[in-house]
Scaffold this motif. Structure first.
Motif, short mmCIF file in Angstrom:
data_model
loop_
_atom_site.label_atom_id
_atom_site.label_comp_id
_atom_site.label_asym_id
_atom_site.label_seq_id
_atom_site.Cartn_x
_atom_site.Cartn_y
_atom_site.Cartn_z
N SER A 1 -5.50 2.08 -3.08
CA SER A 1 -4.14 2.64 -3.00
C SER A 1 -3.38 2.51 -4.31
O SER A 1 -2.27 3.04 -4.43
CB SER A 1 -3.36 1.95 -1.88
N ARG B 1 1.18 4.16 -2.96
CA ARG B 1 0.82 5.55 -2.66
C ARG B 1 1.97 6.51 -2.94
O ARG B 1 1.74 7.68 -3.26
CB ARG B 1 0.37 5.68 -1.21
N VAL C 1 0.83 -1.20 0.00
CA VAL C 1 0.00 0.00 0.00
C VAL C 1 0.87 1.25 0.00
O VAL C 1 0.65 2.20 -0.77
CB VAL C 1 -0.95 -0.01 1.22
N TRP D 1 0.42 9.56 1.03
CA TRP D 1 0.51 9.62 -0.43
C TRP D 1 1.67 10.54 -0.79
O TRP D 1 2.10 11.36 0.01
CB TRP D 1 -0.80 10.14 -1.02
#
Length: 327
Positions: free
Chosen positions: A83, A56, A52, A317
């Motif tokens: 994601s 991101r 993940v 992110w």
């Protein structure tokens, strides 16, 4: 060296875990026993958290996992897909998902119970691993319980050995003594070092893998066993990176810590993302310099700090990071 204009895919192989936390609220003191238990379930698992975080940050990420079609499996798929993780190589599994339940006492201390026997994550077959597409992959990252538990763990080791001539291998032992005896990790540590180009582990891992050993001594031991790049995360004290015995300390980024869930996984993701952007992944790290390693670890520390600043394993992110990171 100029940075690569393209970003090859990083693959992550391992488990997803449903993390269930007890919800506490004031309850009248009566003689009537509680009739139920309220839980909040969040998607987790070290390899899934790493996948993940990588996605991101902007690294093309392919996840190899055995995903159940129970409610937890649906939860895992939703988080990974949101994601940006490529799930096309995931295997559908008949077995249930792994569940971890944390009971919080009046002092705020957690006691964990695991429901993992016979779960989907550990049942890898040779046929499933052989079918995993390895085209276009610069690095294969794995570790944690999927590599340590039977019957799938030894099969994953063989898969890493087959993949190693074609890509960089990254490994995070992520010792979980409640599910696997530390002696089992120690028995296989030398083999993991032979396979790994990058070994990222925590100071807590060291207490189980190499008891009574300082981080500096541990680096020497792990290099001798075969790992060229060793990075030991030290919590609020930062990290120690050792590239073939050349060492550097990287400070932690100041942050308000909400919790440390997923911090090590996001650090690993930040490290791999930066090295991938530099074009250093894909082989044996022969051209990697200590200065590049320091920069990669500093970026990883920023990613980990942002993860610690929010509840749960919720890595940042790319647009939420400082502009010093690779783009």
């Amino acid at each position: 060296m100029p940075r690569s204009l393209s970003r090859p895919t990083v693959a992550v192989l391992g488990e997803c875990v449903a993390d269930a936390f007890t919800l506490t609220s004031p309850r009248p003191r009566t003689d009537t026993p509680p009739t139920g238990l309220d839980l909040r379930v969040l998607p987790g698992g070290g390899p899934a958290n790493t996948a993940v975080s990588l996605a991101r940050l902007g690294t093309p990420t392919r996840f190899f996992a055995r995903l159940s079609h129970d409610l937890f499996g649906d939860l895992f798929r939703a988080r990974l897909t949101h994601s940006g993780v490529d799930l096309s190589a995931c295997m559908p599994a008949r077995e249930p998902s792994t569940l971890a339940v944390a009971a919080i006492d009046d002092m705020g201390q957690a006691t964990y119970s695991f429901f993992a026997d016979g779960a989907a994550d550990w049942q890898w077959t040779e046929a499933e691993l052989s079918a995993a597409p390895l085209d276009g992959i610069s690095c294969l990252h794995t570790g944690s319980l999927a590599l340590a538990r039977e019957p799938g763990g030894p099969r994953l080791e063989e898969h890493l050995a087959r993949a190693r001539p074609h890509m960089t291998i990254s490994l995070d032992p992520n010792v979980r003594p409640l599910l696997v005896e530390p002696a089992a990790y120690r028995k296989r540590l030398n083999r993991w070092c032979e396979l790994a180009d990058i070994l990222r582990l925590s100071e807590d891992d060291l207490t189980h893998l190499l008891p009574s050993t300082t981080p500096e001594e541990a680096c020497d031991t792990l290099h001798i066993a075969g790992a060229p790049l060793v990075v030991i995360t030290l919590g609020s004290r930062g990290a120690l990176a050792s590239l073939g015995g050349i060492r550097a300390y990287i400070p932690a980024r100041p942050t308000h810590v909400v919790d440390t869930v997923g911090a090590g996984d996001s650090f690993t993701a930040g490290l791999l993302h930066h090295l991938n952007t530099l074009g250093r992944l894909g082989g044996r790290l022969d051209e990697l310099t200590i200065d590049e390693t320091i920069d990669a670890c500093a970026y990883a520390a920023e990613v980990a700090a942002r993860t610690c600043a929010v509840p749960g394993a919720n890595p940042p992110w790319a647009h939420q990071l400082l502009p010093t990171g690779p783009h």
